[in-house]
Design an enzyme around this catalytic site. Structure first.
Site, PDB file in Angstrom:
ATOM      1  N   GLU A   5       0.811  -1.229   0.000  1.00 39.33           N
ATOM      2  CA  GLU A   5       0.000   0.000   0.000  1.00 39.33           C
ATOM      3  C   GLU A   5       0.843   1.277   0.000  1.00 39.33           C
ATOM      4  OE1 GLU A   5      -3.982  -1.504   2.235  1.00 39.33           O
ATOM      5  OE2 GLU A   5      -2.287  -1.048   3.514  1.00 39.33           O
TER       6      GLU A   5
HETATM    7  C1  NGO Z   1      -4.029  -4.757   4.684  1.00 39.34           C
HETATM    8  C2  NGO Z   1      -3.118  -3.607   5.021  1.00 39.34           C
HETATM    9  C3  NGO Z   1      -2.970  -3.401   6.521  1.00 39.34           C
HETATM   10  C4  NGO Z   1      -4.321  -3.444   7.218  1.00 39.34           C
HETATM   11  C5  NGO Z   1      -5.012  -4.758   6.882  1.00 39.34           C
HETATM   12  C6  NGO Z   1      -6.380  -4.837   7.523  1.00 39.34           C
HETATM   13  C7  NGO Z   1      -1.908  -5.357   4.319  1.00 39.34           C
HETATM   14  C8  NGO Z   1      -0.788  -6.211   3.912  1.00 39.34           C
HETATM   15  N1  NGO Z   1      -1.874  -4.050   4.434  1.00 39.34           N
HETATM   16  O1  NGO Z   1      -3.113  -5.859   4.651  1.00 39.34           O
HETATM   17  O2  NGO Z   1      -2.335  -2.164   6.754  1.00 39.34           O
HETATM   18  O3  NGO Z   1      -4.143  -3.366   8.608  1.00 39.34           O
HETATM   19  O4  NGO Z   1      -5.146  -4.926   5.497  1.00 39.34           O
HETATM   20  O5  NGO Z   1      -7.065  -6.006   7.214  1.00 39.34           O
END
Ligand code: NGO
Length: 511
Positions: free
Chosen positions: A319
């Site tokens: 992300e």
């Molecule tokens: C995503 C995000 C995290 C969140 C999570 C919540 C990943 C790898 N990045 O997973 O920052 O906490 O979802 O479900």
């Protein structure tokens, strides 16, 4: 009675065969398990006879048994006692985690090439004893183990669980409690998500404000916290005593608001943002063009590498919406080099495949589809994969729309969903040999207490653990739900606050 280590397990062993009473209820399902006639009873004369090298496992087993039985259970060398012993034998071969368990009315013999195999076998033995053995108070017994035989080894080398201590902070004692729960199901890797926008949780001595200031917050303004390096090493040692390797994660180049808030010079504009207690993702980025960013990372990674005995450091990489694609690629390439310079290999969320993936880097897949051509192509080129599909393996997903905790962005995940996939055949086009294993991440935006952790992890953690350990041939929901149901008295004895899924016929007898 004992076979030579090399003969313990033939390569390419056929389908799992399980039958009979307690042997049918072991989670994760062993490769082979068979009940025989008769029982062995632990009594006040029973000793644990350990080969040299097995004393650590023997002490761990004695600790569990002494608490609930009240018997002395001395740890002795084999031969000092005849029958009536629980013998832990090291067979000296190269099988990393396999074991063989034989129970006769005269005694118990657990044999493995390595102590890690004995430790796995001890987890099986625990499940063959009455559930009350898990209580921390002395009970009346009888402490019987049905006679039988187990030969077992894991399907995948990597069987992980992740705890996010950044969104909410958890004390060393809370982390150790979870590690004990992971050990029950033969999980061997504990991934600790140590830094995110909402908090930095590990003291870095050369950049102390990361912890003292950046660690001071949590989601919703809840109390923050951080581990000193000594406390982190205590967690690592606690896990190691349970044959669990800790993988620390510092997420980057995104998910770094706590670091940016702590040191203004890490920001491209030299201005520190305020600390953050919301739950948005994708808004922060390290300054990819500044030299100080890499001095910072060299210090952080260097200090972490020095106190982490395991091979892997997790560098995040998910992300990174606030980082341009070109910057992302340059950054991930450079950071993999820094990790290597400190003698470690990188684990990274699967977005890393957009960069040049080092041969030693392993990608952690968290997408919600089994069709991801760029990750499959990386796997075909040799990148190892750990599978954590968010809609199947994320322990922070709600079970159903009524679940009071958790999120639902990926899916509602009932225990049958968590169990209902085959890691070896999941990702289209990825060679089976690229799959290192599975991991169940628990993100903690909505999770504050150990009860919260347990409610989300049980029963789904044992489901993912079984996918990691048991042979594909043992994969059977109809059988698994019965085995899972039989775990309930153990969880009650351990004080584990589990979600009583309506999909599972829970055994209600008190421990
Ligand atoms: C995503 C995000 C995290 C969140 C999570 C919540 C990943 C790898 N990045 O997973 O920052 O906490 O979802 O479900």
């Amino acid at each position: 009675m004992l076979l030579a280590g090399a003969a313990l397990f033939a390569a390419g062993e056929p389908a799992a065969a399980v039958d009979g009473g307690a042997y049918a209820n072991v989670v994760p399902a062993p490769v082979t398990a068979r009940a025989d006639r008769g029982t062995f009873a632990i009594d006040r004369h029973t000793a644990i006879a350990a080969d040299p090298g097995a004393d650590g496992v023997a002490g761990y087993l004695a600790g569990i048994l002494r608490r609930s039985t009240g018997y002395p259970l001395p740890v002795v060398r084999p031969g000092a006692r005849g029958s009536g012993t629980i013998a832990l034998r090291l067979t000296g071969g190269s099988d990393a985690e396999g074991y063989r368990l034989d129970v006769t009315p005269r005694g118990v013999t657990l044999a493995a090439d390595r102590p890690a195999g004995l430790f796995a076998g001890v987890q099986t033995l625990r499940q063959l004893l009455p559930a009350a053995v898990e209580r921390d108070r002395r009970g009346p017994g009888p402490w019987t183990v049905p006679a039988g035989h187990v030969a077992d080894h894991p399907r995948f080398a990597y069987r992980g669980a992740m705890l996010d201590v950044a969104r909410h902070f958890f004390s060393v004692a809370q982390v150790e409690r979870y590690i004990d729960q992971l050990a029950l199901y033969k999980v061997n890797t504990f991934h600790l998500h140590l830094a995110d926008d909402q908090g930095w949780r590990i003291m870095i001595r050369s950049w102390p404000r990361l912890a003292t200031y950046g660690g001071g917050t949590a989601v919703d303004g809840d109390p923050g916290g951080y581990y000193t390096q000594q406390q982190y090493q205590q967690i690592v040692a606690y896990a190691a005593a349970r044959y669990i390797t800790v993988i620390p994660e510092i997420d980057m180049p995104g998910h770094v608001n706590a670091a940016l808030a702590s040191y203004a010079e890490l920001n491209c504009d030299g201005v520190a943002p305020p600390r953050y207690t919301g739950t948005d993702v994708g808004f922060s980025s390290l300054c990819v063009g500044k030299d100080i960013t890499y001095r910072f990372l060299d210090d952080v990674i260097g200090e972490l590498a020095a106190i982490t005995p395991g091979r892997y450091l997790h560098i995040g990489g998910d992300e990174a919406q606030a980082t341009s694609q070109a910057d992302y690629v340059a950054f991930m390439n450079r950071v993999q080099g820094i990790v290597a310079a400190h003698g470690k290999s990188a684990l990274a969320w699967h977005q890393v495949v957009a960069a040049t993936v080092a041969p030693s880097t392993v990608a952690q897949y968290w997408d919600t589809t089994n069709d991801n051509p760029s990750v499959a192509a990386a796997a075909a080129r040799g990148t190892g994969l750990v599978l954590s599909p968010a809609n199947l393996a994320y322990l922070d997903m709600k079970y159903n729309s009524q679940t009071p905790l958790g999120q639902d962005w990926a899916a509602l995940v009932e225990v049958a969903d968590a169990y209902g996939w085959d890691p070896g055949a999941y990702l289209l086009g990825a060679p089976a040999g690229a799959i290192r294993g599975v991991e169940a991440p628990l993100w903690t935006e909505t999770i504050r207490t150990s009860d919260d952790i347990e409610y989300m992890a049980f029963p789904r953690l044992p489901a993912i653990a079984e996918l990691g350990w048991s042979p594909a041939a043992a994969h059977d929901w109809a059988a698994f739900r019965l085995r899972l149901g039989a775990q309930a008295p153990r969880w009650k004895a351990l004080g584990i606050d589990f979600y009583p899924s309506p999909q599972v016929p829970w055994v209600s007898q008190a421990a």
